[in-house]
Design a protein around this motif. Structure first.
Motif, PDB file in Angstrom:
ATOM      1  N   LEU A  62      43.045 -14.109  40.633  1.00 45.58           N
ATOM      2  CA  LEU A  62      43.298 -14.511  39.254  1.00 45.58           C
ATOM      3  C   LEU A  62      42.040 -15.119  38.659  1.00 45.58           C
ATOM      4  CD1 LEU A  62      46.776 -16.065  39.906  1.00 45.58           C
ATOM      5  CD2 LEU A  62      46.357 -14.100  38.441  1.00 45.58           C
ATOM      6  N   THR A  63      41.965 -15.040  37.359  1.00 45.64           N
ATOM      7  CA  THR A  63      40.803 -15.643  36.701  1.00 45.64           C
ATOM      8  C   THR A  63      41.274 -16.575  35.603  1.00 45.64           C
ATOM      9  OG1 THR A  63      40.634 -13.903  35.064  1.00 45.64           O
ATOM     10  CG2 THR A  63      39.350 -13.630  37.065  1.00 45.64           C
ATOM     11  N   LYS A  64      40.398 -17.468  35.248  1.00 49.26           N
ATOM     12  CA  LYS A  64      40.712 -18.396  34.165  1.00 49.26           C
ATOM     13  C   LYS A  64      39.404 -18.715  33.456  1.00 49.26           C
ATOM     14  CE  LYS A  64      43.587 -21.947  32.713  1.00 49.26           C
ATOM     15  NZ  LYS A  64      44.996 -21.893  32.335  1.00 49.26           N
ATOM     16  N   LYS A  65      39.475 -18.720  32.140  1.00 47.27           N
ATOM     17  CA  LYS A  65      38.289 -19.097  31.364  1.00 47.27           C
ATOM     18  C   LYS A  65      38.507 -20.474  30.776  1.00 47.27           C
ATOM     19  CE  LYS A  65      36.442 -14.660  30.167  1.00 47.27           C
ATOM     20  NZ  LYS A  65      35.772 -13.889  29.142  1.00 47.27           N
ATOM     21  N   LEU A  66      37.510 -21.293  30.886  1.00 49.05           N
ATOM     22  CA  LEU A  66      37.638 -22.658  30.400  1.00 49.05           C
ATOM     23  C   LEU A  66      36.439 -23.015  29.548  1.00 49.05           C
ATOM     24  CD1 LEU A  66      38.454 -24.237  33.843  1.00 49.05           C
ATOM     25  CD2 LEU A  66      40.072 -24.105  31.968  1.00 49.05           C
ATOM     26  N   ASN A  67      36.627 -23.993  28.723  1.00 47.40           N
ATOM     27  CA  ASN A  67      35.505 -24.538  27.977  1.00 47.40           C
ATOM     28  C   ASN A  67      35.463 -26.029  28.260  1.00 47.40           C
ATOM     29  OD1 ASN A  67      33.617 -25.317  26.024  1.00 47.40           O
ATOM     30  ND2 ASN A  67      34.166 -23.514  24.801  1.00 47.40           N
ATOM     31  N   ILE A  68      34.463 -26.441  29.000  1.00 49.10           N
ATOM     32  CA  ILE A  68      34.393 -27.850  29.392  1.00 49.10           C
ATOM     33  C   ILE A  68      33.143 -28.470  28.788  1.00 49.10           C
ATOM     34  CG2 ILE A  68      34.223 -29.444  31.342  1.00 49.10           C
ATOM     35  CD1 ILE A  68      35.711 -27.312  32.992  1.00 49.10           C
ATOM     36  N   THR A  69      33.345 -29.441  27.973  1.00 48.17           N
ATOM     37  CA  THR A  69      32.255 -30.106  27.240  1.00 48.17           C
ATOM     38  C   THR A  69      31.244 -29.089  26.691  1.00 48.17           C
ATOM     39  OG1 THR A  69      30.965 -30.498  29.258  1.00 48.17           O
ATOM     40  CG2 THR A  69      32.439 -32.258  28.544  1.00 48.17           C
ATOM     41  N   GLY A  70      31.787 -28.098  26.003  1.00 48.27           N
ATOM     42  CA  GLY A  70      30.933 -27.128  25.330  1.00 48.27           C
ATOM     43  C   GLY A  70      30.341 -26.054  26.226  1.00 48.27           C
ATOM     44  N   LYS A  71      30.634 -26.111  27.494  1.00 47.08           N
ATOM     45  CA  LYS A  71      30.085 -25.090  28.380  1.00 47.08           C
ATOM     46  C   LYS A  71      31.206 -24.169  28.854  1.00 47.08           C
ATOM     47  CE  LYS A  71      26.173 -27.774  29.845  1.00 47.08           C
ATOM     48  NZ  LYS A  71      26.516 -29.142  29.388  1.00 47.08           N
ATOM     49  N   ARG A  72      30.892 -22.892  28.837  1.00 45.88           N
ATOM     50  CA  ARG A  72      31.900 -21.922  29.265  1.00 45.88           C
ATOM     51  C   ARG A  72      31.938 -21.829  30.779  1.00 45.88           C
ATOM     52  NH1 ARG A  72      29.719 -18.994  24.994  1.00 45.88           N
ATOM     53  NH2 ARG A  72      28.464 -17.734  26.409  1.00 45.88           N
ATOM     54  N   VAL A  73      33.141 -21.791  31.297  1.00 43.72           N
ATOM     55  CA  VAL A  73      33.308 -21.668  32.737  1.00 43.72           C
ATOM     56  C   VAL A  73      34.267 -20.514  33.023  1.00 43.72           C
ATOM     57  CG1 VAL A  73      34.115 -22.796  34.845  1.00 43.72           C
ATOM     58  CG2 VAL A  73      32.946 -24.137  33.092  1.00 43.72           C
ATOM     59  N   ASN A  74      33.837 -19.607  33.878  1.00 41.20           N
ATOM     60  CA  ASN A  74      34.725 -18.552  34.339  1.00 41.20           C
ATOM     61  C   ASN A  74      35.104 -18.833  35.783  1.00 41.20           C
ATOM     62  OD1 ASN A  74      34.491 -17.159  31.943  1.00 41.20           O
ATOM     63  ND2 ASN A  74      32.767 -15.922  32.676  1.00 41.20           N
ATOM     64  N   LEU A  75      36.396 -18.953  36.004  1.00 40.58           N
ATOM     65  CA  LEU A  75      36.859 -19.201  37.366  1.00 40.58           C
ATOM     66  C   LEU A  75      37.426 -17.918  37.946  1.00 40.58           C
ATOM     67  CD1 LEU A  75      38.973 -22.479  37.583  1.00 40.58           C
ATOM     68  CD2 LEU A  75      36.700 -22.029  38.502  1.00 40.58           C
ATOM     69  N   ALA A  76      37.026 -17.582  39.156  1.00 39.95           N
ATOM     70  CA  ALA A  76      37.668 -16.489  39.889  1.00 39.95           C
ATOM     71  C   ALA A  76      38.363 -17.136  41.078  1.00 39.95           C
ATOM     72  CB  ALA A  76      36.633 -15.474  40.352  1.00 39.95           C
ATOM     73  N   ILE A  77      39.669 -17.027  41.101  1.00 39.73           N
ATOM     74  CA  ILE A  77      40.427 -17.720  42.142  1.00 39.73           C
ATOM     75  C   ILE A  77      40.924 -16.716  43.188  1.00 39.73           C
ATOM     76  CG2 ILE A  77      42.348 -19.297  42.604  1.00 39.73           C
ATOM     77  CD1 ILE A  77      42.162 -19.986  39.531  1.00 39.73           C
ATOM     78  N   TRP A  78      40.485 -16.912  44.407  1.00 39.73           N
ATOM     79  CA  TRP A  78      40.808 -15.997  45.503  1.00 39.73           C
ATOM     80  C   TRP A  78      41.902 -16.584  46.378  1.00 39.73           C
ATOM     81  CZ3 TRP A  78      36.874 -12.327  48.007  1.00 39.73           C
ATOM     82  CH2 TRP A  78      35.984 -11.831  47.050  1.00 39.73           C
ATOM     83  N   ASP A  79      43.001 -15.899  46.456  1.00 38.02           N
ATOM     84  CA  ASP A  79      44.058 -16.302  47.369  1.00 38.02           C
ATOM     85  C   ASP A  79      43.735 -15.748  48.760  1.00 38.02           C
ATOM     86  OD1 ASP A  79      46.402 -17.412  48.238  1.00 38.02           O
ATOM     87  OD2 ASP A  79      47.671 -15.765  47.545  1.00 38.02           O
TER      88      ASP A  79
ATOM     89  N   SER B 564      26.254 -10.364  43.386  1.00 37.62           N
ATOM     90  CA  SER B 564      27.030 -11.305  42.575  1.00 37.62           C
ATOM     91  C   SER B 564      28.320 -10.677  42.044  1.00 37.62           C
ATOM     92  CB  SER B 564      26.177 -11.822  41.415  1.00 37.62           C
ATOM     93  OG  SER B 564      25.740 -10.763  40.621  1.00 37.62           O
ATOM     94  N   TRP B 565      28.388  -9.348  42.049  1.00 37.94           N
ATOM     95  CA  TRP B 565      29.604  -8.695  41.576  1.00 37.94           C
ATOM     96  C   TRP B 565      30.755  -8.865  42.550  1.00 37.94           C
ATOM     97  CZ3 TRP B 565      28.729  -3.356  38.992  1.00 37.94           C
ATOM     98  CH2 TRP B 565      27.819  -3.517  37.949  1.00 37.94           C
ATOM     99  N   LEU B 566      30.412  -9.119  43.780  1.00 39.94           N
ATOM    100  CA  LEU B 566      31.460  -9.161  44.795  1.00 39.94           C
ATOM    101  C   LEU B 566      32.409 -10.332  44.582  1.00 39.94           C
ATOM    102  CD1 LEU B 566      29.412  -8.116  47.932  1.00 39.94           C
ATOM    103  CD2 LEU B 566      31.049  -6.756  46.642  1.00 39.94           C
ATOM    104  N   THR B 567      32.128 -11.172  43.606  1.00 38.47           N
ATOM    105  CA  THR B 567      33.008 -12.300  43.333  1.00 38.47           C
ATOM    106  C   THR B 567      34.174 -11.901  42.423  1.00 38.47           C
ATOM    107  OG1 THR B 567      31.027 -13.632  43.420  1.00 38.47           O
ATOM    108  CG2 THR B 567      32.961 -14.707  42.608  1.00 38.47           C
ATOM    109  N   GLY B 568      34.061 -10.790  41.749  1.00 40.56           N
ATOM    110  CA  GLY B 568      35.096 -10.374  40.804  1.00 40.56           C
ATOM    111  C   GLY B 568      36.277  -9.687  41.469  1.00 40.56           C
ATOM    112  N   GLU B 569      37.108  -9.097  40.641  1.00 41.63           N
ATOM    113  CA  GLU B 569      38.325  -8.475  41.151  1.00 41.63           C
ATOM    114  C   GLU B 569      38.026  -7.337  42.115  1.00 41.63           C
ATOM    115  OE1 GLU B 569      40.998  -6.528  38.283  1.00 41.63           O
ATOM    116  OE2 GLU B 569      42.566  -7.576  39.367  1.00 41.63           O
TER     117      GLU B 569
END
Lengths: 230, 730
Positions: A62-79, B564-569
């Protein structure tokens, strides 16, 4: 969340420098089979981006995009698969992670023991650059608690991790957990950049390799007991 | 001067050839402001905002100010942020705004020198000035006044008309999904972007639709200031193309019966023709949710379409860079290629591929030398392991990508072709095409033989066989699995994977299989299924498909994809397949934990070592060399080439290289010049690469040492075109 964005997370790793401040982080979810880590992350990712496509189709990545104190953060969450028989596959999943969320069930002492094993292994394999979160889930079952708050928090502090209490069922503590983790990963990334000087772009956060202490004998890890179920 | 010659250069042609003038991504908006202050109203630059890192169109206004229009880059298109009109590339966006104002106060004005140039050589000379162009002004024009009243008419007599239809005209609707937008894009790719070379002005009108005729009249007839926009708003974004063009396009996309012939977006349709769109949608790798079973893959299509391509696509999209007997026709061909290859990422792939075959280019010689060396090494069995072989390839891919980005040999620049966030993907795909594809067969054979030698192929074959009995129980699968038909399809996808050279296409096929595994799991709506259930289900499918070569495929993808792509889906599911294969190979019964961990640990160790190495090599190479563009001109020839100038190499050596490069028979009469304090001077012998101008695209000229400097002065903005000569006689 647009489904296409999920691949974009990967894509943006290479592009982060061009778009200004965008951080891309990989977070791995570890914990025993039935502690509710999948529900936890589903709760988190669905709450804000209510996209019906992803509910049942894919809960593993799953992924989540966040904006924290003006900075963009993309999270990739690996189960990851938490059962003991899959334990050895862990390194394949957690390499290159910026953060790890280690989940246990507050009613299950054994699952807390497993978290301790993971912590040992992660520290050994990835060093101190990975941000660790220890999460006691299912606080809605407070009455059946078997892991004391003091013990859990004390342990977390002793290994340089943060401790959180959550309930995926009641949607408690989850936002805080992820927000806090992101802030810590950003701090780590910024420190990393500073130490590399100006030449490094944000991609360095993603490119940072795993840290392995070379002078440790290879056999040390199994001997350390982190592989045996506790 | 022959008026027909002038006509053959459309606005789009001129923009393409002179992008080094108006596209100044190395300067910020402040510098652009300073430059434009001295220019006439309507003059423009595209630069990069240092705060947002986005491209900005800066336009000189009437009141003496300069207005900024940020450029939005998304879904493979370019548009002005304040406008609803999108374009497939930056050149087309700019071309459109030279004839229609839309959200601008007035249309853009090309500098006089560019408008009045009549030949391709003149434009090339102007182009070679780069940023210098703006300081080499010969006639200051009217700094604060409006453009000369005659300008619009003059422009129209001189320049052949150029029709640029935006891709779609709907205002951005946040509720619409990205894929919907891409659907529109896909269809509107059928929009005809025409110039004189493809559209006969007098004839052929019968095949035009109402809409196209409309646009044509408005653009040609009246003064261009009268809103092209209002006409466009009434014109469907999509107009039918000629049958011939349809055929060309059909070669690229799956049968398009479901594509509507008239271009109105029908939202219902969009959900139905999902399969057709994938070929084009893959300007970005689709995610699991988007994937469909019938999507197509460029690396596989190309296999089949190869023969056709040779006929349909003119060979030299970059012909302008090198001496040519017939510059006009090369230009035509360049424009034609530019127009007909429509999916942005494919356009990049094609340009890069052609560059890679041209040994006269820095990139081409690098790629061809590498391929030759690689073939020899493979033949001589020099590689001790598959991983070593693949890592060598990955290192080269990264190196070649850096070179492509630094040397600026892609024409037009990649920044004008694909949005920033798609650039990396487009380049990776392009590199796979020109490096991995030529080696495909040899590579495959070598990988099989290396894995046969080290026994790993046998091991996975045995493990898969050993799991055939009682698979479900042994893997403890707790969810639904693929039925026989689904299994067949999964198997055919995994088999198909072996035919592609592209790690990205392989991953896409893998994602399709993973998606089908998810579907078959058939869980209750409120049940959360994570990796816990997915991994056994996936392992079951892999066992049933029983394809030992999957081990090689997995390794191929993991080693050749940009790390670095290996982090994506894609990376996640690739990792899952790798994990499944490990699981299948672990000794049943025994505690698999420790026996595998050692291997995994070694794997991690190796991984980190490599990463560190790669970062270091890249940094080193960047400090020690410089790419320099060299213009060569003599009485009958004109050419521009990019050279790699290494630190420590003196000017003499560089001159020798130039002599060889441009085929000069009397090198003693030639020398290198640079522009210093606005004058062309011989390059001092002690100069080193880093002393050239600070901005990217440093340029030199290789000319006869007794070059006529009165002529040389014509290499200034106005000088490249003799204004007296080029007035059109009408």
């Amino acid at each position: 969340m647009r489904s296409a964005d999920r691949w974009l997370v990967a894509e943006s790793l290479g592009m982060a420098a061009a778009g200004g401040k965008t951080y891309s982080f990989k977070v791995v979810l570890l914990g025993e089979g039935c502690v509710g880590k999948t529900s936890l992350v589903l709760r988190y990712c669905e709450n804000k981006f209510n996209d019906k496509h992803i509910t049942t189709l894919q809960a593993s990545f799953l992924t989540k995009k966040l904006n924290i104190t003006g900075k963009r953060v993309n999270l990739a969450i690996w189960d990851t698969a938490g059962q003991e028989r899959f334990h050895a596959l862990g390194p394949i999943y957690y390499r290159d992670s910026n953060g790890a969320i280690l989940v246990y069930d507050v009613t299950d002492e054994d699952s807390f023991q497993k978290v301790k094993n993971w912590v040992k292994e992660l520290r050994k394999m990835l060093g101190n650059e990975i941000c660790l979160c220890i999460v006691g889930n299912k606080i809605d079952l407070e009455k059946e608690r078997h892991v004391s708050v003091e013990e859990a928090e004390g342990y977390a502090e002793s290994v340089g991790a943060k401790h959180y209490h959550t309930s995926a069922k009641l949607n408690k503590g989850i936002e805080e957990l992820f927000l806090d983790l992101c802030k810590r990963m950003m701090e780590t990334a910024q420190a990393d950049e500073r130490s590399r000087g100006n030449g490094a772009s944000h991609t360095s956060t993603a490119r940072r390799g795993v840290q392995i202490v070379d002078d440790e004998p290879q056999t040390a890890m199994p001997a350390g007991g982190c592989c045996t179920s506790g | 001067m022959d008026a027909s010659l002038q006509r053959s250069l459309s606005v789009l042609d001129r923009l393409l050839l002179t992008h080094s003038i108006w596209l100044q991504l190395s300067i910020n908006t402040d510098s652009a402001h300073q430059i434009l202050q001295r220019e006439i109203v309507g003059t423009f630059l595209v630069c990069k905002c240092s705060a947002s890192h986005r491209k900005v169109l800066c336009v000189r206004l009437q009141e003496g100010g300069v207005s900024q229009y940020p450029i939005r880059e998304e879904d493979s298109t370019f548009s002005l942020e304040s406008s609803a009109l999108s374009f497939p590339d930056l050149c087309r966006l700019v071309a459109f705004y030279t004839v229609s104002r839309d959200v601008l106060p007035f249309p853009l004005e090309l500098p006089d020198a560019i408008i009045q140039a009549t030949t391709h050589t003149q434009l090339e000379s102007i182009s070679h000035l780069g940023l210098e162009f703006w300081s080499s002004q010969t006639s200051p024009g009217l700094p604060n006044g409006p453009p000369p009243p005659s300008a619009p008419h003059r422009t129209f007599r001189l320049i052949s008309p150029c029709f640029v239809n935006p891709l779609f005209l709907q205002p951005p609707q946040p509720s619409r999904t990205a894929s919907h937008k891409r659907h529109r894009f896909k269809r509107s790719l059928r929009v005809r972007v025409s110039n004189e070379t493809s559209l006969s002005l007098s004839g052929g009108e019968s095949e035009l639709t109402q809409g196209e005729t409309h646009g044509q009249n408005s653009n040609q007839g009246g003064p261009r200031r009268t809103g092209g926009l209002s006409v466009l708003r009434r014109t469907p974004a999509l107009t039918p193309t000629s049958e011939e063009e349809d055929d060309q396009m059909l070669g690229q996309i799956p049968p398009s019966n479901s594509l509507p012939q008239q271009g109105n977006t029908d939202p219902n349709r969009d959900t139905e023709d999902g399969e057709v769109c994938l070929a084009l949608e893959r300007t970005r790798a689709p995610s699991l949710a988007e994937l469909d079973s019938n999507s197509s893959f460029s690396s596989l299509e190309e296999e089949e379409a190869q023969a056709d391509l040779a006929h349909q696509w003119p060979p030299a999209a970059r012909g302008t860079r090198f001496p040519s007997a017939n510059p006009t026709s090369t230009l035509r061909r360049m424009t034609a290629a530019f127009v007909c290859v429509f999916a942005p990422e494919r356009r990049v792939a094609r340009l890069v591929d052609e560059l890679s075959r041209d040994k006269r280019s820095t990139f081409g010689s690098l790629v061809q030398d590498f391929l030759e060396k690689q073939r020899q090494e493979i033949e001589a069995s020099k590689h001790s392991s598959a991983v070593e072989l693949l890592q060598g390839l990955r290192r080269f891919l990264s190196q070649a990508k850096n070179l492509l980005l630094e040397a600026g040999e892609i024409e037009p620049p990649i920044e004008t072709l694909v949005p920033e966030n798609e650039k990396d993907l487009a380049l990776e795909k392009a590199l796979f095409l020109c490096v991995l594809k030529p080696l495909k067969i040899q590579l495959q054979q070598t990988l099989v033989s290396l894995h046969t030698q080290d026994g790993s192929l046998q091991k996975i074959t045995d493990s898969l066989l050993a799991y055939q009995e009682g698979t479900l129980e042994r893997l403890a699968v707790r969810v639904g699995v693929l039925d026989a038909r689904g299994m067949d399809r999964a198997k055919s996808k995994l088999t198909l994977m072996q035919r592609s050279h592209s790690p990205i296409d392989k991953v896409l096929l893998l994602l399709q299989v993973c998606k089908s595994v998810y579907k078959a799991m058939g869980t209750q709506p409120d049940q959360d299924v994570g990796s816990e259930d997915f991994l056994p289900a996936l392992s079951y499918v892999l066992v049933q498909c029983n394809i030992p070569q999957l081990l090689l495929e997995t390794e191929y993808m993991m080693e050749l994809l940009e790390p670095s792509w290996l982090t994506g889906e894609g990376g996640y599911y690739l990792t899952s397949v790798y994990a499944s294969l490990c699981l299948i190979q672990s000794k049943p019964g025994a505690t698999p934990t420790c026996s595998l961990t050692n291997e995994a640990q070694e794997y991690l160790r190796e991984w980190s070592r490599r990463r560190g190495q790669e970062a270091k090599t890249q940094k080193d190479s960047q400090q020690k060399q410089r790419f320099v563009r060299v213009l060569f001109q003599d009485d009958c020839r004109s050419a521009v080439r990019t050279l790699l100038w290494k630190a420590g190499e003196n000017v003499d050596a560089l001159s020798k290289t130039c002599a060889g490069l441009f085929g000069v028979t009397e090198p003693q009469h030639y020398c290198l010049f640079w522009r210093s304090e606005g004058e062309m001077r011989p390059l001092p012998a002690h100069v080193q690469p880093h002393q050239l101008g600070a901005h990217e695209g440093a340029s030199l000229s290789y000319l006869r040492s007794d070059h006529d400097f009165s002529k040389m002065r014509r290499l200034t903005r106005g000088g490249a075109v003799d204004l007296g000569e080029s007035v059109c006689e009408e």
